[in-house]
Motif scaffolding. Structure first.
Motif, mmCIF file in Angstrom:
data_model
loop_
_atom_site.group_PDB
_atom_site.id
_atom_site.type_symbol
_atom_site.label_atom_id
_atom_site.label_comp_id
_atom_site.label_asym_id
_atom_site.label_seq_id
_atom_site.Cartn_x
_atom_site.Cartn_y
_atom_site.Cartn_z
ATOM 1 N N THR A 162 3.329 -6.061 15.421
ATOM 2 C CA THR A 162 1.943 -6.358 15.057
ATOM 3 C C THR A 162 0.954 -5.385 15.694
ATOM 4 O O THR A 162 -0.234 -5.676 15.766
ATOM 5 N N ARG A 170 -0.975 -10.776 11.584
ATOM 6 C CA ARG A 170 -0.243 -11.172 12.795
ATOM 7 C C ARG A 170 0.285 -12.594 12.649
ATOM 8 O O ARG A 170 1.443 -12.878 12.922
ATOM 9 N N ARG A 171 -0.566 -13.473 12.133
ATOM 10 C CA ARG A 171 -0.140 -14.871 11.975
ATOM 11 C C ARG A 171 0.949 -14.978 10.904
ATOM 12 O O ARG A 171 1.913 -15.720 11.056
ATOM 13 N N TRP A 174 4.177 -13.907 12.481
ATOM 14 C CA TRP A 174 4.750 -14.933 13.351
ATOM 15 C C TRP A 174 5.447 -16.001 12.510
ATOM 16 O O TRP A 174 6.517 -16.486 12.873
ATOM 17 N N THR A 191 6.544 -6.200 22.529
ATOM 18 C CA THR A 191 5.096 -6.313 22.360
ATOM 19 C C THR A 191 4.421 -6.023 23.689
ATOM 20 O O THR A 191 5.063 -6.086 24.736
ATOM 21 N N TYR A 193 1.371 -7.590 23.795
ATOM 22 C CA TYR A 193 0.405 -8.687 23.716
ATOM 23 C C TYR A 193 1.036 -9.960 24.262
ATOM 24 O O TYR A 193 1.982 -10.483 23.682
ATOM 25 N N GLU A 196 1.155 -12.851 21.847
ATOM 26 C CA GLU A 196 2.207 -12.809 20.833
ATOM 27 C C GLU A 196 3.484 -13.464 21.368
ATOM 28 O O GLU A 196 4.115 -14.279 20.702
#
Lengths: 308, 253
Positions: A162, A170-171, A174, A191, A193, A196
């Motif tokens: 992402t 991004r959602r 996921w 990642t 993040y 995330e």
């Protein structure tokens, strides 16, 4: 759950002398989502590339479902799907052809029904006859995922899936990852993040400077990462913390001019509201309040320091 | 053997060929036709027979070789360089394939393309000159062997090249001169004795000579030597590619 991927004492030194992996050992459990967190240059991509066969290890071994990735590379690689970090696609090829190509390359017979289901799952079916150059960045990334899933892998590596995409994508990503896990695919994603990893991972591995610093269940790690500090600046400095506030484990700072309260954001109760009322009851007047959360970088630094 | 992978690579590469059919086919056919017009009709009409063959017909095998050699190299080198350039090579390196399967796919497709072009040029030649092929099976065998061997060389060049300039370097500076000086437009016997000896160090001489023999039974070097030379060259290229994949030279970190 047994390990589907076993990495043992993996070392990688590049031709220029840079040691990207330092004796890495890691077990990836069947059916889990493992997030590998680490700053840029930590060795995340090298680790994935070595498991997938793109980079040759200097020493150590990797097994996928009991197959050594060097000696028994055919059996091992057939089980692996890789979504690289960079968007690498042949620009003038149709989406459906590039996905079919990936399936064949991994030794699978042509199966239009499976290719269709993968493309539909990733909302790419309507774009199947488009050239990849005509697609948006998010769509291109989906094509990469479709290519990686074309041969029905049991282990899927997503390298920074992402990075540089919008929130919606991004959602969506996921959601896709969770669906794949439900289908029995083991997923390893890298990642930097923390959100995330928090959103989708079962376990989190932290990697920095070519070393795995820890691999931990997400819930327990988030408790550690979720610690926050609140600085309470007082009107009048105090010589000691009043006994009535001893339960908060406050630390004096600036020669009694400020108090530091550490709390857990992921806990059910942070104790902040009660602390304020107890401060008032103790006759302490506040001039200012500041909160700060230790960043992932700081946690890495702490972890590395602890490891030395 | 992962035949599905060989098929996948072959089909994928051939799809690109068909996508760019016009430039893939028309360009070599036009340029070869120009050679026929200039050397065959215009200049050739002033030249007597060479080794008992009309000059226009004599240059046909050389012209086919010229195109087939350059096309094989450029098709195969581009075929493997392009995934390196745009980064899609990651997929090839992470796939359950060995070097023979990768080579069979890429080189097979590149050789097929140049074989098709070679046959089309041969067909075109019949419009310009009177032509007989005395040994069609040998002619086809030499053609196929040349397509495959030079596609192997192209594959190596594609892996070696770090940029588009290098991709053009070997074909331009080495291969084209070798083909031009390899007897495409003349018989070696027409050269002064000293140059005849020098020419024998040019591997392309053996190719063109063997190929021409299949047409006219006229050769500069014994046909068995031609066959051996081309098989030796092919083995050398295969060994080099085997080494490349074994060591990961310029493809794997």
């Amino acid at each position: 759950m047994p390990d589907i991927v076993s990495v043992r004492d993996l070392d990688k030194t590049y031709a220029g002398g840079f040691r990207a992996l330092k004796s890495v050992s890691l077990g990836i459990r069947q059916g889990e989502i493992l997030a590998l967190l680490g700053p840029n240059g930590a060795g995340k991509t090298t680790l994935i590339s070595t498991i997938c066969g793109i980079t040759t290890p200097t020493s150590g071994s990797v097994e996928v479902a009991g197959h050594d990735v060097v000696r028994d590379y055919r059996a091992a690689r057939q089980l692996i799907g890789l979504v690289p970090q960079e968007i690498n696609l042949e620009p003038f090829e149709k989406v459906i052809n590039t996905v079919r190509f990936s399936r064949g390359l991994f030794g699978r017979r042509r199966d239009d029904a499976h290719v269709e289901s993968v493309l539909r799952q990733l909302s790419l079916w309507d774009k199947r006859d488009s050239k990849t150059v005509e697609l948006s960045g998010g769509m291109k990334r989906r094509v990469l995922i479709a290519k990686a899933l074309a041969h029905e892998p049991r282990v899927l590596f997503l390298d920074e899936p992402t990075a540089g995409v919008d929130v919606d994508f991004r959602r969506d990503m996921w959601e896709t990852v969770r669906r794949l896990q439900a289908d029995g695919v083991t997923i390893i994603l890298t990642t930097h993040y923390i959100e995330e990893a928090e959103a989708i991972a079962d376990r989190i591995g932290v990697i920095a400077r070519g070393e795995i610093l820890l691999v931990e269940e997400k819930d327990s790690l988030m408790r550690r990462l979720g610690r926050k500090e609140m600085r309470l600046d007082l009107h009048e400095p105090i010589a000691a913390v009043p006994d009535s506030l001893s339960g908060y484990k406050l630390q004096r700072s600036d020669e009694g001019g400020a108090l530091i309260y550490t709390y857990d954001t992921s806990a059910e109760r942070t104790g902040i509201a009660r602390l304020f009322s107890d401060l008032t009851a103790a006759g302490l007047r506040l001039r200012d309040v500041q909160t700060s959360q230790s960043s992932l970088e700081e946690i890495f630094v702490d972890l590395v320091r602890d490891g030395q | 053997m992962n035949w599905q992978a060989v098929r996948a690579i072959y089909v994928y590469e051939m799809t690109r060929f068909f996508r760019t059919l016009l430039q893939s086919l028309i360009s070599p056919v036009i340029s070869t036709s120009l050679y026929f017009v200039v050397f065959g009709a215009a200049i050739g009409s002033r030249i007597d027979q060479v080794e008992g063959v009309a000059y226009g017909a004599f240059i046909v095998p050389g012209l086919i070789m010229l195109t087939v050699v350059t096309q094989s190299i450029s098709n195969a080198s581009f075929g493997i360089y392009f995934p390196k350039f745009i980064g899609t090579i990651y997929e090839l390196l992470s796939a359950p394939v060995n070097f023979l399967e990768i080579v069979a796919g890429y080189v097979g497709a590149a050789a097929t393309k140049s074989l098709v072009i070679g046959l089309i040029i041969l067909g075109t030649a019949f419009f310009f000159v009177e032509l007989r092929i005395l040994h069609p099976v040998w002619m086809l065998s030499f053609l196929v062997l040349t397509c495959v061997s030079f596609a192997l060389l192209g594959f190596i060049i594609g892996i070696w090249a770090r940029n588009f300039e290098q991709l053009q370097l070997v074909p331009l500076l080495v291969v084209t001169p070798l083909v031009f000086l390899g007897g495409s437009f003349y018989s070696i016997s027409m050269l002064p004795p000293a140059w005849q000896t020098v020419t024998l160090f040019n591997p392309v001489v053996y190719l063109i000579s063997g190929f021409r023999w299949a047409f006219f039974e006229q050769a500069d070097v014994p046909v068995a030597l031609s066959l051996l030379a081309i098989l030796g060259f092919m083995t050398l290229c295969l060994a080099a590619i085997w080494w490349i994949f074994r060591t990961g030279w310029r493809i794997r970190n």
